[in-house]
Scaffold this motif. Structure first.
Motif, short mmCIF file in Angstrom:
data_model
loop_
_atom_site.label_atom_id
_atom_site.label_comp_id
_atom_site.label_asym_id
_atom_site.label_seq_id
_atom_site.Cartn_x
_atom_site.Cartn_y
_atom_site.Cartn_z
N GLU A 67 0.83 -1.21 0.00
CA GLU A 67 0.00 0.00 0.00
C GLU A 67 0.87 1.26 0.00
N GLU A 68 1.89 1.27 0.84
CA GLU A 68 2.78 2.43 0.90
C GLU A 68 3.57 2.57 -0.40
N PHE A 69 3.97 1.43 -0.97
CA PHE A 69 4.68 1.43 -2.24
C PHE A 69 3.86 2.06 -3.35
N MET A 70 2.61 1.64 -3.49
CA MET A 70 1.76 2.16 -4.55
C MET A 70 1.55 3.66 -4.38
N GLU A 71 1.37 4.09 -3.15
CA GLU A 71 1.17 5.52 -2.88
C GLU A 71 2.42 6.32 -3.23
N SER A 72 3.58 5.79 -2.85
CA SER A 72 4.83 6.49 -3.10
C SER A 72 5.13 6.59 -4.60
N MET A 73 4.92 5.50 -5.32
CA MET A 73 5.20 5.51 -6.76
C MET A 73 4.29 6.49 -7.48
N SER A 74 3.04 6.58 -7.01
CA SER A 74 2.10 7.52 -7.60
C SER A 74 2.58 8.96 -7.42
N LYS A 75 3.17 9.26 -6.26
CA LYS A 75 3.68 10.61 -6.00
C LYS A 75 4.82 10.96 -6.94
N PHE A 76 5.61 9.96 -7.33
CA PHE A 76 6.70 10.18 -8.28
C PHE A 76 6.19 10.30 -9.72
N GLY A 77 4.93 9.93 -9.92
CA GLY A 77 4.37 9.97 -11.27
C GLY A 77 4.58 8.70 -12.06
N VAL A 78 4.99 7.61 -11.38
CA VAL A 78 5.19 6.32 -12.05
C VAL A 78 3.84 5.62 -12.19
N LYS A 79 3.56 5.13 -13.39
CA LYS A 79 2.31 4.39 -13.64
C LYS A 79 2.56 2.92 -13.39
N MET A 80 1.60 2.24 -12.73
CA MET A 80 1.82 0.91 -12.19
C MET A 80 1.08 -0.18 -12.97
N HIS A 81 1.77 -1.32 -13.11
CA HIS A 81 1.19 -2.53 -13.69
C HIS A 81 1.70 -3.69 -12.84
N VAL A 82 0.98 -4.02 -11.76
CA VAL A 82 1.51 -4.97 -10.77
C VAL A 82 0.56 -6.14 -10.55
N LEU A 83 1.17 -7.28 -10.23
CA LEU A 83 0.45 -8.44 -9.74
C LEU A 83 0.37 -8.35 -8.22
N GLU A 84 -0.76 -8.70 -7.64
CA GLU A 84 -0.92 -8.69 -6.19
C GLU A 84 -1.16 -10.11 -5.70
N HIS A 85 -0.38 -10.54 -4.71
CA HIS A 85 -0.45 -11.91 -4.19
C HIS A 85 -0.94 -11.89 -2.75
N LYS A 86 -1.93 -12.72 -2.45
CA LYS A 86 -2.48 -12.79 -1.10
C LYS A 86 -1.66 -13.70 -0.19
N ASP A 87 -0.92 -14.66 -0.76
CA ASP A 87 -0.26 -15.69 0.04
C ASP A 87 1.24 -15.51 0.16
N VAL A 88 1.77 -14.33 -0.21
CA VAL A 88 3.20 -14.09 -0.09
C VAL A 88 3.41 -12.61 0.21
N SER A 89 4.44 -12.30 0.99
CA SER A 89 4.68 -10.91 1.38
C SER A 89 5.35 -10.12 0.25
N SER A 90 5.24 -8.81 0.33
CA SER A 90 6.04 -7.97 -0.55
C SER A 90 7.52 -8.14 -0.19
N GLY A 91 8.39 -7.76 -1.10
CA GLY A 91 9.82 -7.83 -0.84
C GLY A 91 10.23 -6.87 0.27
N VAL A 92 11.26 -7.29 1.02
CA VAL A 92 11.77 -6.48 2.13
C VAL A 92 13.29 -6.44 2.05
N ALA A 93 13.87 -5.25 2.29
CA ALA A 93 15.33 -5.09 2.33
C ALA A 93 15.72 -4.52 3.68
N MET A 94 16.60 -5.23 4.38
CA MET A 94 17.13 -4.76 5.67
C MET A 94 18.52 -4.17 5.42
N ILE A 95 18.64 -2.87 5.64
CA ILE A 95 19.83 -2.13 5.22
C ILE A 95 20.50 -1.49 6.43
N ASN A 96 21.79 -1.78 6.60
CA ASN A 96 22.60 -1.09 7.60
C ASN A 96 23.50 -0.08 6.91
#
Length: 291
Positions: A67-96
């Motif tokens: 949800e946050e991703f879609m909102e953020s991309m919209s603010k940048f003006g990027v148009k979206m064409h995405v698959l949404e999956h109910k049984d798997v999480s979105s990608g996550v990056a843990m950055i130090n």
């Protein structure tokens, strides 16, 4: 129009003095979250510069991160064409991120592993595209399909060979026009060629990112060095993705290769002056004049 096929990762960023040694626990000073992923980053970097329609083909979970991703991309003006999956999480990056500006990243791919070729071919604006960007954060089979799909339609193609993965396919570069990599990734490619495992197709153009030293353009056997800018490094996360997206933008604006790369290097240099990934990308009107 620029099309980006790639990953979305939700960034969990911790800032501290140094990296922990194996088995060591450190207390870091601050924590931030944000939207990232190499594909998502490149799309935002291209879009924020203005003047080009940018479309993102991706795959997400049905969660708060998406949800946050879609909102953020919209603010940048990027148009979206995405698959949404109910049984798997979105990608996550843990950055130090440490005081020198260097970073260490662990990624959980999640929905980024769950594309389909039909989702890619069903993108409705292929006939309007002039540039496709791919990277190696999603399974290679989907990149291969999209690159061939684009070249059959006369669309220029960029492959960012990051993370540093070389597919087990001798001819994996056959549909790549511009190959962007860092020095380590280029050495991996050269070693694979020396072992007769892969082939460089005739006419492929290399762009080798050199960090603070800029970048190298290798075209038709001729090397052209492009300088980076001397800036105060705060956070280098996403700088390579910024270079890729910015280069695609300037190529789509009609600049020749060395000119496009020179401007892209300057844009990427400025992004390391700020914390975060996409939040560090700035529009042309917010940047100093580019040379």
């Amino acid at each position: 129009m620029i099309v980006v096929l790639g990953a979305f990762n939700y960034d969990l960023c911790a800032y501290g003095e140094r990296f922990a040694e194996p088995g060591e626990t450190l207390h870091y000073q601050s924590f931030e979250t944000g939207v990232g992923g190499k594909g998502s980053n490149s799309a935002c970097a291209a879009a924020v510069l203005g003047g080009q329609d940018v479309h993102f083909i991706g795959s997400v979970g049905k969660d708060k991160f998406a949800e946050e991703f879609m909102e953020s991309m919209s603010k940048f003006g990027v148009k979206m064409h995405v698959l949404e999956h109910k049984d798997v999480s979105s990608g996550v990056a843990m950055i130090n991120i440490v005081e020198s500006g260097e970073n260490s990243i662990v990624i959980v791919n999640g929905a980024n592993n769950h594309f389909t070729n039909m989702h890619i071919s069903d993108f409705p604006h292929w006939n309007s595209a002039n540039m496709l960007i791919c990277q190696c954060e999603i399974p290679w089979e989907y990149n291969a399909f999209a690159l061939q799909h684009a070249r059959e339609r006369g669309i220029s193609t960029i492959l960012n060979l990051a993370p540093a993965v070389i597919p087990k396919d001798r001819y994996f570069l056959k549909d790549v026009q511009y190959l962007i990599c860092n020095e380590i990734e280029k050495q991996m490619l050269d070693d694979a060629v020396a072992r007769d495992e892969i082939e460089f197709p005739e006419g492929i153009i290399f762009i080798i990112s050199l960090g603070e030293k800029g970048a190298m353009l290798l075209k038709n056997g001729i090397e052209t060095h492009v300088d980076g800018l001397q800036v105060d490094v705060v956070d280098s996360t996403g700088a390579g993705d910024c270079l890729v997206g910015s280069f695609a933008h300037f190529k789509s604006e009609g600049l020749e290769d060395s000119q496009a790369l020179a401007k892209a290097c300057q844009v990427a240099s400025y992004c390391v002056e700020r914390r975060g990934t996409q939040k560090s990308y700035r529009s042309l009107r917010d940047l100093p004049p580019l040379q």
